[in-house]
Design a protein around this motif. Structure first.
Motif, PDB file in Angstrom:
ATOM      1  N   ASP A  44      -0.670   2.815   2.990  1.00 32.17           N
ATOM      2  CA  ASP A  44      -1.109   2.413   1.655  1.00 32.17           C
ATOM      3  C   ASP A  44      -2.349   3.168   1.172  1.00 32.17           C
ATOM      4  OD1 ASP A  44      -2.911   1.310   3.402  1.00 32.17           O
ATOM      5  OD2 ASP A  44      -2.853  -0.707   2.542  1.00 32.17           O
ATOM      6  N   ASP A  45      -2.537   4.372   1.638  1.00 29.34           N
ATOM      7  CA  ASP A  45      -3.707   5.147   1.214  1.00 29.34           C
ATOM      8  C   ASP A  45      -3.475   5.781  -0.153  1.00 29.34           C
ATOM      9  OD1 ASP A  45      -1.754   6.718   2.787  1.00 29.34           O
ATOM     10  OD2 ASP A  45      -2.996   8.405   2.151  1.00 29.34           O
ATOM     11  N   ILE A  46      -4.520   5.803  -0.958  1.00 29.74           N
ATOM     12  CA  ILE A  46      -4.513   6.488  -2.258  1.00 29.74           C
ATOM     13  C   ILE A  46      -5.677   7.481  -2.250  1.00 29.74           C
ATOM     14  CG2 ILE A  46      -4.679   6.276  -4.769  1.00 29.74           C
ATOM     15  CD1 ILE A  46      -3.787   3.381  -4.511  1.00 29.74           C
ATOM     16  N   GLU A  47      -5.375   8.751  -2.288  1.00 35.87           N
ATOM     17  CA  GLU A  47      -6.441   9.739  -2.349  1.00 35.87           C
ATOM     18  C   GLU A  47      -7.088   9.719  -3.734  1.00 35.87           C
ATOM     19  OE1 GLU A  47      -5.276  13.607  -1.043  1.00 35.87           O
ATOM     20  OE2 GLU A  47      -4.368  12.872   0.825  1.00 35.87           O
ATOM     21  N   VAL A  75      -2.266  11.918  -4.573  1.00 34.81           N
ATOM     22  CA  VAL A  75      -1.462  11.833  -3.355  1.00 34.81           C
ATOM     23  C   VAL A  75      -1.561  10.409  -2.829  1.00 34.81           C
ATOM     24  CG1 VAL A  75      -1.098  12.694  -1.018  1.00 34.81           C
ATOM     25  CG2 VAL A  75      -1.859  14.260  -2.817  1.00 34.81           C
ATOM     26  N   VAL A  76      -0.405   9.784  -2.579  1.00 35.27           N
ATOM     27  CA  VAL A  76      -0.380   8.379  -2.168  1.00 35.27           C
ATOM     28  C   VAL A  76       0.568   8.188  -1.003  1.00 35.27           C
ATOM     29  CG1 VAL A  76      -0.849   7.643  -4.533  1.00 35.27           C
ATOM     30  CG2 VAL A  76       1.500   7.699  -3.711  1.00 35.27           C
ATOM     31  N   GLY A  77       0.334   7.113  -0.247  1.00 33.69           N
ATOM     32  CA  GLY A  77       1.247   6.726   0.808  1.00 33.69           C
ATOM     33  C   GLY A  77       2.392   5.903   0.267  1.00 33.69           C
ATOM     34  N   ALA A  78       3.480   5.859   1.019  1.00 39.42           N
ATOM     35  CA  ALA A  78       4.690   5.159   0.566  1.00 39.42           C
ATOM     36  C   ALA A  78       4.478   3.657   0.434  1.00 39.42           C
ATOM     37  CB  ALA A  78       5.841   5.429   1.530  1.00 39.42           C
ATOM     38  N   GLY A  79       3.466   3.099   1.114  1.00 37.60           N
ATOM     39  CA  GLY A  79       3.236   1.662   1.068  1.00 37.60           C
ATOM     40  C   GLY A  79       2.335   1.183  -0.046  1.00 37.60           C
ATOM     41  N   VAL A  80       1.924   2.079  -0.923  1.00 35.26           N
ATOM     42  CA  VAL A  80       1.058   1.693  -2.039  1.00 35.26           C
ATOM     43  C   VAL A  80       1.848   0.867  -3.050  1.00 35.26           C
ATOM     44  CG1 VAL A  80      -0.262   2.571  -4.021  1.00 35.26           C
ATOM     45  CG2 VAL A  80      -0.486   3.661  -1.781  1.00 35.26           C
ATOM     46  N   VAL A  81       1.307  -0.270  -3.452  1.00 33.67           N
ATOM     47  CA  VAL A  81       1.943  -1.120  -4.451  1.00 33.67           C
ATOM     48  C   VAL A  81       1.759  -0.495  -5.834  1.00 33.67           C
ATOM     49  CG1 VAL A  81       1.869  -3.403  -5.539  1.00 33.67           C
ATOM     50  CG2 VAL A  81       1.664  -3.196  -3.048  1.00 33.67           C
ATOM     51  N   ILE A  82       2.795  -0.532  -6.658  1.00 36.34           N
ATOM     52  CA  ILE A  82       2.776   0.129  -7.969  1.00 36.34           C
ATOM     53  C   ILE A  82       1.576  -0.319  -8.806  1.00 36.34           C
ATOM     54  CG2 ILE A  82       4.026   0.452 -10.140  1.00 36.34           C
ATOM     55  CD1 ILE A  82       5.461   1.757  -7.818  1.00 36.34           C
ATOM     56  N   GLN A  83       1.330  -1.614  -8.889  1.00 32.84           N
ATOM     57  CA  GLN A  83       0.224  -2.102  -9.714  1.00 32.84           C
ATOM     58  C   GLN A  83      -1.124  -1.629  -9.177  1.00 32.84           C
ATOM     59  OE1 GLN A  83       0.466  -6.258 -10.732  1.00 32.84           O
ATOM     60  NE2 GLN A  83      -1.635  -6.380 -11.392  1.00 32.84           N
ATOM     61  N   THR A  84      -1.278  -1.557  -7.879  1.00 30.55           N
ATOM     62  CA  THR A  84      -2.522  -1.054  -7.290  1.00 30.55           C
ATOM     63  C   THR A  84      -2.771   0.379  -7.717  1.00 30.55           C
ATOM     64  OG1 THR A  84      -2.234  -2.501  -5.370  1.00 30.55           O
ATOM     65  CG2 THR A  84      -3.757  -0.657  -5.125  1.00 30.55           C
ATOM     66  N   LEU A  85      -1.720   1.195  -7.704  1.00 23.91           N
ATOM     67  CA  LEU A  85      -1.859   2.581  -8.141  1.00 23.91           C
ATOM     68  C   LEU A  85      -2.159   2.657  -9.632  1.00 23.91           C
ATOM     69  CD1 LEU A  85      -1.740   5.595  -7.615  1.00 23.91           C
ATOM     70  CD2 LEU A  85       0.749   5.488  -7.907  1.00 23.91           C
TER      71      LEU A  85
END
Length: 458
Positions: free
Chosen positions: A92-95, A105-115
């Protein structure tokens, strides 16, 4: 393989492996309340750990089912007692977003709303948005090529991906996280994995396109007497709003009236009796003029006789109330005892005729059906067609009828929800035998032991 769980624990850590016995207390997904059958749930925290887990399972003939936010609508994450569930939630990392290059660049576990919120804090917009934004993850959206409310302006998920990192069934890592659009260096491998529902590889990270965040938002609910006027108004708004139209959602009256009654009772936001209702929204960059332009364009459509009535939201609260009509499905879920929904794409010019034919066919051939609710993203040709039955008795016949009509109108049986298991046996309505065999060839080449999400899509 009796020592599987200890080996998985050695790869990802003991606290990141959930036993099959514990999973029996967990619903299979958001829509399916039966217990989860699986040997274990594994939660790797890095791409290397994903690679190691897949290599172990592939080498021992154990199926792996990737899962994200678990809101998939086609049972694409359904497991059995022999398989391993692979959760991407820890990736869930977001650069830091690149404000100049408009990428992240984001990880596959990032929640859409968080991004969405992370990008907004940097004055940027991630263009993907749909109702499950608070639970759906990037990996799941990529694996199904999700669409949503703003595809008209920003495209579907596929259009937002610049680079991708994924892991093949045998643990091989393919990493091509480029931050630019132009890259003619052979086959565009990322497109194989976007929309493949985890059957060809497990997506772990992605480089995504961003846009400058709009600073204005104007919303209106429109009513129409006929479909031709709806289509003309969509064209007018696309042209006259100078590229700021981001959403144009259509609702047939049976759904609209049902939801308005359930949500607001007699406090209707707009007059009754129309043949169609559309929710449109424009987002721009000119605070001093965007509101006036929006009102002028809507007024022109009224004056031309295309729009029968219009309500323009005067506050964020009014805007939210209008969108709730489109987004809230609780009453519908309670009404249809056995809900059967279709997520389809059709040419704009045949939509109205298709819906009318479905309605007539259901009334004559499936008289037990409980109505027909139709709505969708008109700007990208996507309709959601929902009906229901008192019992499951005629469900198969109903599906055969509607999917047959979709094929006759040369539409797609899945616009944005994927194929999974629920639509797999109807894939031939939208794809030729040669296309389906080519899909099987790709599956055999990339996953010869049928490790990844077996039985899904094909």
């Amino acid at each position: 393989m009796s020592d599987l769980l200890p080996q998985l624990a050695s790869l990802v850590g003991e606290r990141h492996v959930v036993s099959g016995e514990t999973l029996r207390d967990r619903p299979q997904d958001f829509w399916n309340n039966v217990p989860t059958p699986a040997r274990a749930l594994v939660k790797p925290g890095t791409t290397s750990e994903v690679s190691a887990v897949l290599a172990l399972c592939n080498g021992n003939g154990i199926a792996v089912i990737p899962e994200g936010g678990r809101t998939n609508l086609s049972q694409a994450t359904r497991s059995d007692e022999r398989s391993i569930l692979l959760s991407l939630e820890r990736l869930d990392d977001i650069e830091t977003p690149d404000e100049a290059g408009l990428t992240v660049v984001v990880g596959a576990g990032v929640v859409i709303q968080t991004l969405q919120e992370r990008c907004a804090a940097s004055g940027l917009r991630f263009g993907l948005d749909f109702g499950a934004r608070g639970s759906a993850m990037i990996g799941g959206a990529l694996s199904t090529n999700a669409g949503g409310f703003q595809a008209l302006r920003y495209g579907v998920t596929r259009d937002m991906v610049l680079g991708l990192e994924c892991v093949l069934a045998d643990g091989t890592v393919l990493s091509h996280l480029i931050p630019f659009r132009k890259d003619n260096t052979g086959y565009d491998l990322k497109q194989l994995f976007i929309g493949s529902e985890g059957t060809l590889g497990v997506i772990t990270r992605a480089t995504l396109r961003l846009h400058p965040a709009p600073v204005t938002r104007n919303t209106a609910l429109l009513s129409f007497a006929d479909f031709t006027a709806v289509a003309r108004t969509l064209s007018r708004l696309r042209r006259d709003l100078r590229g700021t139209l981001s959403s144009f959602e259509i609702m047939w009256p049976e759904f609209f009236d049902f939801n308005v009654e359930a949500l607001y009772g007699e406090r209707r936001p707009i007059g009754s009796g129309a043949s169609f209702y559309c929710l449109c929204e424009a987002e721009g960059f000119e605070p001093d003029s965007d509101g006036a332009l929006f009102e002028d364009v809507i007024s022109a459509a009224l004056g031309a006789g295309d729009v029968a009535d219009a309500v323009i939201a005067q506050s964020s609260r009014q805007r939210d109330e209008l969108w709730k009509i489109r987004e809230d499905f609780e009453a519908e879920q309670n009404f249809f005892n056995v809900m059967i929904d279709f997520d389809i794409s059709l040419p704009l010019k045949v939509m109205d005729k298709f819906v009318a034919e479905v309605d007539a066919a259901l009334k004559s051939e499936i008289p037990a059906s409980l109505g027909l609710h139709v709505l969708g993203h008109l700007g990208d040709g996507n309709l959601h067609v929902t009906t229901g039955l008192p019992t499951p008795e005629h469900a198969s016949s109903l599906k055969d009828l509607v999917y047959g009509l979709i094929a006759r109108y040369q539409g797609s049986i899945s616009a944005e929800h994927g194929i999974g298991i629920l639509k797999r046996d109807y894939l031939h309505h939208s794809r030729s035998p040669a296309e389906i065999e080519t899909m099987r060839t790709l599956k055999r080449a990339l996953d010869p032991r049928n490790t990844l999400n077996p039985g899904k899509v094909i």
